[in-house]
Design a protein around this motif. Structure first.
Motif, short mmCIF file in Angstrom:
data_model
loop_
_atom_site.label_atom_id
_atom_site.label_comp_id
_atom_site.label_asym_id
_atom_site.label_seq_id
_atom_site.Cartn_x
_atom_site.Cartn_y
_atom_site.Cartn_z
N SER A 1 15.61 -1.34 2.03
CA SER A 1 16.27 -0.13 1.57
C SER A 1 15.30 0.55 0.62
CB SER A 1 17.57 -0.52 0.84
OG SER A 1 18.10 0.61 0.20
N GLN A 2 14.84 1.74 1.01
CA GLN A 2 13.81 2.40 0.20
C GLN A 2 14.30 2.63 -1.23
OE1 GLN A 2 12.21 5.92 2.10
NE2 GLN A 2 11.63 4.81 3.95
N ALA A 3 15.56 3.03 -1.35
CA ALA A 3 16.16 3.22 -2.68
C ALA A 3 15.45 4.29 -3.52
CB ALA A 3 16.22 1.88 -3.43
N MET B 1 5.23 1.49 12.59
CA MET B 1 5.65 2.62 13.42
C MET B 1 6.53 3.57 12.60
SD MET B 1 4.40 2.48 16.47
CE MET B 1 2.83 1.67 16.18
N TRP B 2 6.08 4.81 12.49
CA TRP B 2 6.77 5.80 11.67
C TRP B 2 6.48 7.18 12.24
CZ3 TRP B 2 5.03 7.45 6.07
CH2 TRP B 2 6.08 8.14 5.43
N HIS B 3 7.46 8.08 12.19
CA HIS B 3 7.23 9.42 12.75
C HIS B 3 6.33 10.27 11.85
CE1 HIS B 3 10.60 10.04 9.97
NE2 HIS B 3 10.18 11.28 9.87
N ALA C 1 0.84 -1.20 0.00
CA ALA C 1 0.00 0.00 0.00
C ALA C 1 0.87 1.25 0.00
CB ALA C 1 -0.89 0.00 1.23
N GLU C 2 0.59 2.17 -0.91
CA GLU C 2 1.37 3.42 -0.91
C GLU C 2 1.04 4.24 0.34
OE1 GLU C 2 1.12 5.85 -4.44
OE2 GLU C 2 2.62 7.26 -3.67
N ASN C 3 -0.18 4.19 0.81
CA ASN C 3 -0.56 5.00 1.98
C ASN C 3 -1.51 4.34 2.98
OD1 ASN C 3 0.73 7.73 1.72
ND2 ASN C 3 -0.27 7.65 -0.29
N CYS C 4 -2.44 3.50 2.53
CA CYS C 4 -3.61 3.20 3.37
C CYS C 4 -3.33 2.33 4.59
CB CYS C 4 -4.73 2.59 2.53
SG CYS C 4 -4.40 0.91 1.99
N MET C 5 -2.13 1.77 4.70
CA MET C 5 -1.85 0.98 5.91
C MET C 5 -0.97 1.74 6.91
SD MET C 5 -1.29 -2.92 4.72
CE MET C 5 -2.65 -3.97 4.25
N LYS C 6 -0.67 2.98 6.59
CA LYS C 6 0.16 3.77 7.51
C LYS C 6 -0.64 4.13 8.76
CE LYS C 6 2.96 5.59 3.73
NZ LYS C 6 3.17 6.73 2.80
N PRO C 7 0.03 4.48 9.86
CA PRO C 7 -0.69 4.69 11.12
C PRO C 7 -1.86 5.67 11.01
CG PRO C 7 1.69 4.73 11.50
CD PRO C 7 1.49 4.60 10.01
N VAL D 1 9.29 -0.92 11.68
CA VAL D 1 9.70 0.45 12.01
C VAL D 1 10.27 1.07 10.74
CG1 VAL D 1 11.30 1.87 13.35
CG2 VAL D 1 10.15 -0.07 14.44
N ASN D 2 9.83 2.29 10.48
CA ASN D 2 10.28 3.02 9.29
C ASN D 2 11.08 4.24 9.73
OD1 ASN D 2 10.30 3.41 6.46
ND2 ASN D 2 8.46 4.69 6.49
N GLU D 3 12.29 4.38 9.20
CA GLU D 3 13.06 5.63 9.31
C GLU D 3 13.40 6.05 10.74
OE1 GLU D 3 10.85 8.52 7.05
OE2 GLU D 3 11.07 7.40 5.18
N ILE E 1 8.83 -1.18 -6.90
CA ILE E 1 8.87 0.15 -7.50
C ILE E 1 7.87 1.03 -6.75
CG2 ILE E 1 8.52 1.44 -9.66
CD1 ILE E 1 10.56 -0.75 -9.95
N TRP E 2 8.29 2.28 -6.43
CA TRP E 2 7.38 3.14 -5.65
C TRP E 2 6.45 3.91 -6.59
CZ3 TRP E 2 6.13 1.90 -1.07
CH2 TRP E 2 5.37 2.77 -0.27
N SER E 3 5.42 3.23 -7.01
CA SER E 3 4.31 3.65 -7.88
C SER E 3 4.50 3.21 -9.32
CB SER E 3 3.95 5.14 -7.79
OG SER E 3 4.76 5.92 -8.58
#
Ligand code: XIL
Length: 369
Positions: A229-231, A106-108, A65-71, A154-156, A324-326
């Motif tokens: 690695s986001q790359a 978990m991401w800031h 998911a590009e966004n919908c599973m983020k906190p 955990v992200n970043e 690939i990011w999108s």
């Protein structure tokens, strides 16, 4: 007639799925080496643009998911979850026999402010934050237990210099917040793979810090399967050597590697990170390819894609997935990051939903490995 025109005509008449056009996909070409995935948005999941949905379904063996599973989107308020989108996304992947992975626990960034605020309006105590983390992770991971292969737990958590990011998590719980997150995720789904994910992993100090974290987690008996690695790359950085050195270090640390958010911006950049709150002023000089990308620049980008992809193939014994990011240049986040309103060309499908020519070369390269 030029070949491109003929191909475009056939595509219009028969669609990309016709037997005439039956081509190998990158997912097929990389089968047995690594999964080849894409980040998807909700329009694609819901079929708002059927051509895009079809490409996602056919060309890739994994989705995230590009966004919908983020906190924030999935847990906008305390005790209030929004599942509709994530449910649809997981079902979409299952329908298309794709591996679904979860991004991110978990991401800031993209986390509700409420997460760190207590009843009195003051910052929560360590105990309360830990309990909120537990609830969030149990709910989200538990809901998709057995259906999501692995989670960016955990992200970043690190700055580029290898120090811990002074996020709210870190300020309130110290670096142990990472251990808690991995523990809760494992408890919620003991079979799920667990990942640490970050950008600029190619920077030696940052990579060393991540390796140290992996060691600490493993020594203390926590499960960690891979480092993502986001790359998010640029035309000149990171170099191939820097990228390879990060692979060597991570491999030696005994974890798998995931290329989780690959894109290569073709535009000049005022900034080399991927912290999504970064924002710079628009100028024409920073947006030079509104009309077209000059051949020389396109060739340089193609070469960069192939060089990096060749490196991923070289390390396919430790790289489990390349995502690939999108899908297309139309929908990439880089049109608005780190400067809003530009025209970037960082991914493998163009603004007409066509495969870029480099894809055929990638498929050929994959056959050689
Ligand atoms: C980005 C999305 O692509 C955008 O749609 C959103 O507005 C901001 O976040 N690192 C990550 C991803 O881990 O979640 C970010 O995704 C890009 C940087």
């Amino acid at each position: 007639m030029r070949i491109k025109t003929i191909v475009a005509a056939i595509t219009i008449i028969y669609g990309t799925t016709s037997p005439i056009m039956a081509q190998k996909t990158l997912a097929e070409a990389t089968r047995g080496k690594f999964l080849f995935g894409v980040a998807v948005n909700m329009q694609q999941v819901k079929g708002v643009n059927p051509i895009e949905s079809d490409l996602v379904a056919k060309e890739f063996s994994a989705i995230v998911a590009e966004n919908c599973m983020k906190p924030q989107p999935i847990h906008p308020e305390e005790n209030k979850y929004f599942w509709d989108d994530a449910d649809k996304l997981v079902a979409f992947g299952e329908k298309n026999k794709q591996v679904v992975t979860g991004h991110c626990l978990m991401w800031h960034s993209q986390i509700g402010r409420w997460f760190f605020v207590g009843d009195s309006g003051k910052t929560v105590t360590p105990e309360v934050l830990k309990e909120r983390m537990r609830q969030h992770i149990y709910e989200v991971v538990g809901r998709y237990k057995g259906r999501v292969k692995g989670w960016d737990v955990v992200n970043e958590a690190f700055e580029d210099d290898g120090t811990y990011r002074k996020s709210k998590f870190f300020q309130i719980l110290g670096k142990d917040f990472i251990k808690y997150a991995f523990q809760f995720a494992h408890e919620a789904d003991p079979n799920a793979e667990l990942y640490y994910n970050d950008y600029n992993v190619e920077i030696p100090a940052k990579c060393d810090a991540i390796v140290q974290l992996v060691k600490e987690l493993k020594t203390a008996g926590y499960r960690i399967d891979a480092v993502g690695s986001q790359a998010h790359m640029h035309m000149d950085s990171p170099t191939l050597d820097e990228t390879e050195n990060s692979f060597i270090k991570l491999k030696a640390a005994g974890v798998k590697i995931l290329i989780t958010e690959w894109d290569i911006s073709i535009l000049p950049s005022p900034y080399s990170g991927a912290n999504i709150s970064a924002n710079f002023k628009y100028s024409k000089e920073m947006d030079p390819y509104r009309e077209l990308v000059p051949d020389s620049v396109q060739m340089k980008w193609n070469k960069r894609v192939l060089d990096m992809f060749g490196l991923f193939l070289k390390y396919h014994d430790v790289i489990d997935r390349v995502t690939i990011w999108s899908l297309t240049d139309n929908v990439t986040w880089l049109n608005n990051f780190p400067i809003r309103g530009r025209k970037d060309y960082p991914v493998l499908f163009d603004r007409n939903n066509q495969r870029k020519s480099v894809v055929e070369d990638m498929i050929k390269l994959a056959k050689k490995h």
